[in-house]
Design a protein around this motif. Sequence first.
Motif, PDB file in Angstrom:
ATOM      1  N   THR A   1      -0.464  -3.666 -17.426  1.00 25.58           N
ATOM      2  CA  THR A   1      -1.648  -2.938 -17.332  1.00 25.58           C
ATOM      3  C   THR A   1      -2.302  -2.531 -16.130  1.00 25.58           C
ATOM      4  O   THR A   1      -2.383  -3.510 -15.179  1.00 25.58           O
ATOM      5  CB  THR A   1      -2.790  -3.573 -18.228  1.00 25.58           C
ATOM      6  N   ALA A   2      -3.037  -1.501 -16.158  1.00 24.07           N
ATOM      7  CA  ALA A   2      -3.342  -0.866 -14.768  1.00 24.07           C
ATOM      8  C   ALA A   2      -4.697  -2.004 -14.323  1.00 24.07           C
ATOM      9  O   ALA A   2      -5.293  -2.502 -15.227  1.00 24.07           O
ATOM     10  CB  ALA A   2      -3.956   0.382 -14.764  1.00 24.07           C
ATOM     11  N   PRO A   3      -4.896  -2.080 -13.156  1.00 23.15           N
ATOM     12  CA  PRO A   3      -5.950  -3.115 -12.549  1.00 23.15           C
ATOM     13  C   PRO A   3      -7.409  -2.511 -13.143  1.00 23.15           C
ATOM     14  O   PRO A   3      -7.545  -1.135 -13.103  1.00 23.15           O
ATOM     15  CB  PRO A   3      -5.939  -2.999 -11.253  1.00 23.15           C
ATOM     16  N   GLU A   4      -8.344  -3.369 -13.722  1.00 25.84           N
ATOM     17  CA  GLU A   4      -9.664  -2.890 -14.071  1.00 25.84           C
ATOM     18  C   GLU A   4     -10.288  -2.436 -12.762  1.00 25.84           C
ATOM     19  O   GLU A   4     -11.366  -1.732 -12.796  1.00 25.84           O
ATOM     20  CB  GLU A   4     -10.488  -4.032 -14.448  1.00 25.84           C
ATOM     21  N   PHE A   5     -10.172  -3.056 -11.703  1.00 21.90           N
ATOM     22  CA  PHE A   5     -10.845  -2.781 -10.406  1.00 21.90           C
ATOM     23  C   PHE A   5      -9.784  -2.519  -9.363  1.00 21.90           C
ATOM     24  O   PHE A   5      -8.630  -3.157  -9.198  1.00 21.90           O
ATOM     25  CB  PHE A   5     -11.638  -4.059  -9.734  1.00 21.90           C
ATOM     26  N   THR A   6     -10.239  -1.939  -8.085  1.00 20.32           N
ATOM     27  CA  THR A   6      -9.537  -1.872  -7.146  1.00 20.32           C
ATOM     28  C   THR A   6     -10.343  -2.222  -5.804  1.00 20.32           C
ATOM     29  O   THR A   6     -11.358  -2.444  -5.998  1.00 20.32           O
ATOM     30  CB  THR A   6      -8.859  -0.414  -6.666  1.00 20.32           C
ATOM     31  N   ALA A   7      -9.771  -2.569  -4.652  1.00 20.66           N
ATOM     32  CA  ALA A   7     -10.565  -2.895  -3.563  1.00 20.66           C
ATOM     33  C   ALA A   7     -10.425  -1.894  -2.434  1.00 20.66           C
ATOM     34  O   ALA A   7      -8.942  -1.624  -2.313  1.00 20.66           O
ATOM     35  CB  ALA A   7     -10.026  -4.209  -2.977  1.00 20.66           C
ATOM     36  N   THR A   8     -11.566  -1.325  -1.880  1.00 18.09           N
ATOM     37  CA  THR A   8     -11.302  -0.189  -1.066  1.00 18.09           C
ATOM     38  C   THR A   8     -11.190  -0.826   0.473  1.00 18.09           C
ATOM     39  O   THR A   8     -10.247  -0.529   1.298  1.00 18.09           O
ATOM     40  CB  THR A   8     -12.268   0.814  -1.258  1.00 18.09           C
ATOM     41  N   THR A   9     -12.018  -1.698   0.888  1.00 16.72           N
ATOM     42  CA  THR A   9     -11.852  -2.409   2.202  1.00 16.72           C
ATOM     43  C   THR A   9     -12.188  -3.935   2.265  1.00 16.72           C
ATOM     44  O   THR A   9     -12.762  -4.383   1.144  1.00 16.72           O
ATOM     45  CB  THR A   9     -13.103  -1.653   3.028  1.00 16.72           C
TER      46      THR A   9
END
Length: 876
Positions: free
Chosen positions: A15-23
Amino acid sequence: MEKKNYKAARRLDYTAPEFTATTTEMVFELADDATVVKTNTRYKRLTTNSKAPLRLVGEDLELVSVTIDGFSCKYKEEAGKLIVENVPDEFELQIENIISPIRNSELMGLYKSNGVFCTQCEPEGFRRITYALDRPDVLTKYKVTIFAPEYGCSVMLSNGNLIEQGKKNGRHYTVWEDPFPKPSYLFALVAGTFDILEDTYTTRSGRKVNLQLYVDRGYYDRGKWAMESIKEAMRWDEDRFSLEYDLDNFKVVAVDFFNQGAMENKSLNIFNSIYVLVDKESATDSAFFNVQSVIGHEYFHNYTGDRVTLRDWFQLSLKESLTVFRDQEFSSDVASRTLTRLKAVEVIRGPQFAEDASPMSHPVRPEEVMEMNNFYTVTIYDKGAEVIRMIHTLIGETNFKAGLSLYLNRFDGQAVTIEDFLCCMEEASGYDLKQFRNWYTQDGTPRVSASWKYDSSKKQMLLHLEQHTPATLKQKEKKPFYIPVRTSFLTREGYPEHPAELPTNGVLVLNEEQQDYLFTVLEGSLPVLFRDFSAPVKLSAPYTEQDFKIMLEHCDDPFIKADSSVQLASIYVKHNLEAASRSEDLPVPVALIDAYSYLLDNISADTDLLLLNESLKLPSLSSMMEFSDTISLDALIRIRAHLESSVAVELADRYRKVYETVKAETPAYSVGNMGQRAMNLNALYMLALAYKESSKAEEASKLVIDHYHNFQSMTDKLSAMQTAVHLDLPCKDQILREFEEKWSNDALVMDNFFRVQATCPNEETVFTVRNLLKHPRYDSNNPNRIRALPGAMALSNPVALHRKDGAGYALLCDVVTYLNDKNAHVAARILTPLINYKRFDEVRQEQIVKYLNKLMGMRNLSRSIYEKVEAALKQE
Ligand code: TRP
Ligand code: ZN
């Protein structure tokens, strides 16, 4: 028995991630036992209308604090997870935690060994540094600050560009920024004291790249070849695939403790020092060859892996198979295409076919994984590379290049799947790869059988091909594969023939269970099938010994030439297996001796000595074990020994002539010298064996020790030592003693000392290895030492490992037990040869099962060992 609740993850459950990290900004305060890690990550919710908490993973971490945008927040820490509730859609999370690099014996995450701090994050090591979204489809930009005491850490590195450095509170620091977003598995940090080699490379479009190579102090000179190899790899990727380096610096670090070969961290590749440090006194020709190929491999990952990365770990082969294919092409273009190909084929027909027939068998794209570290396999890497090579064969170089460009452009900066890659190849070439995808979904080795008959009235040959893939544990039904069969024809006299029906690229396609092909050729002509080993299959065909002789003498394909002598050995094995298992006398291997004498009699100035040497090598015991499904080990051991001594005695004069005339000019590495040395040393071994078989052990001994003293390259010294040890010559103790005295302070060279003894094809070797485990230069926690001693016995010495009384299994089991809670991944790797016990006789089966049960009964059995032992024990 303790119940284990390790669960496998499944590819289809992605499943795709619920969150991503940008920096992600990190500050490391390095200290052996308590390194403080402060991380500030900007997270962004990806699913709309969701109130889901942020879930991070971590392992062996001591949590100090968690805040959101600087304020305290609600979180819980449980079972390897950090769960932060009620988070907004976008926020910054600060985590402070402590880790202990010095106690990190798994060598995953941040560890300290031999005075050097370094990281290994692939596949799931980053979670041992801090809590994170440690999955390859979350890409973030890193800024990393490293603090350390100046003494002992004069060098402090991370990915990307150095943007600041200075001193503060008695420590110094560096700040690194990587402009390319990347998954956590490509994060890297190194701190220590090194000798530094520096150079520059100017790319085709004029970018000046600073190259730095960091090696243990005192090893500057041994880094030179690796530096040359970096520049060679950069140039080659521009020439062959138009790919240019994309940063202003490229750093390579060599470390002494490393679980695998090397790691492609963006702009900061970390290497096992065995794949960096070479010079002509201390390293063999093959070590030089391997350094060049592994430097290439990691460098080529910069595009195939780093710029375009993986959506999930089931796609591992996407980056590895493509990068292995690329490093093989590199070695082929800059070193030797023939040697590179023959080495690759040996891996497929030995360990890969063995894996495909074992309970741990898996498709190139696996469906189920318990411990990801167990899937860095010959199937994912090497069979995967064969699958890429088949695509190349089918669509051709031009389309392949176009497909690769399309893939790298379309998905730059993204985390993608094998399917995405295949679509690009189809789009760029117009070739339909629908059925071809079975290579990614089905495990097991296809069998192809061929037959042919000639119609004299029509002057046509009818070639009949059939394919069948035996059921594997997880897949009973197999669909037909799409198999490229690179084909040519030879007349009875050995002349090439070009029937009009053969496609211009020479490639037939077999994609049904059976197919017929018609060719207008002369009567008595021979179809030459699977040239260049065009597909990873087992072929059976009604070739006679005479046919193989024609192919060996006249075929222009190096693989077919070398394989013909393997096939002559294989026919002999088939015919004499019964007699050997009844301990009857074995006949003289006439056809093989004939073939070898032809080869030895026809050496000229333009003979490719690498090819000749490979053609004159008897198949190893491990590859003979793959000739049939069940393994009659005792019979195979007898036959192989008989083949070797018959050839040696029969052809002694010829080997003497080769030994005296074929010699390398200098001890330095070059492809030419490598071929001459290989041939010379092969002759030395056979000549010594011939003396020994004629009760002239003293003469053999003199010949070998003189060689040891008179030749200066490590290739010569090591090979002479190996001949002395493996033939148990009177000079062996003296050579071992001299070698040990000279090199006892050089760990990498001592690995050869251990390996030569561990691979001696003799049952007594088990006790030699037990004794050497107590040698002062052995280190039971260093993966290289483990692989050189008990690992070499397990993986490259079936005679010792499979002693009938189980002493080999006992030794392996002791080592694995010791490693279980220290470095389980290395342990799981050397356990591989016990997994497929069903192929052995009942006495051995019983012994192996006894030891596997013993392992299974261990408290705290690690996940990686459990996965393999469980797979082995549950087969019926
Ligand atoms: N990606 C690395 C390579 O193929 C493999 C690797 C290096 C690795 N170190 C590792 C895999 C540790 C697992 C664990 O070059
Ligand atoms: Zn790789």
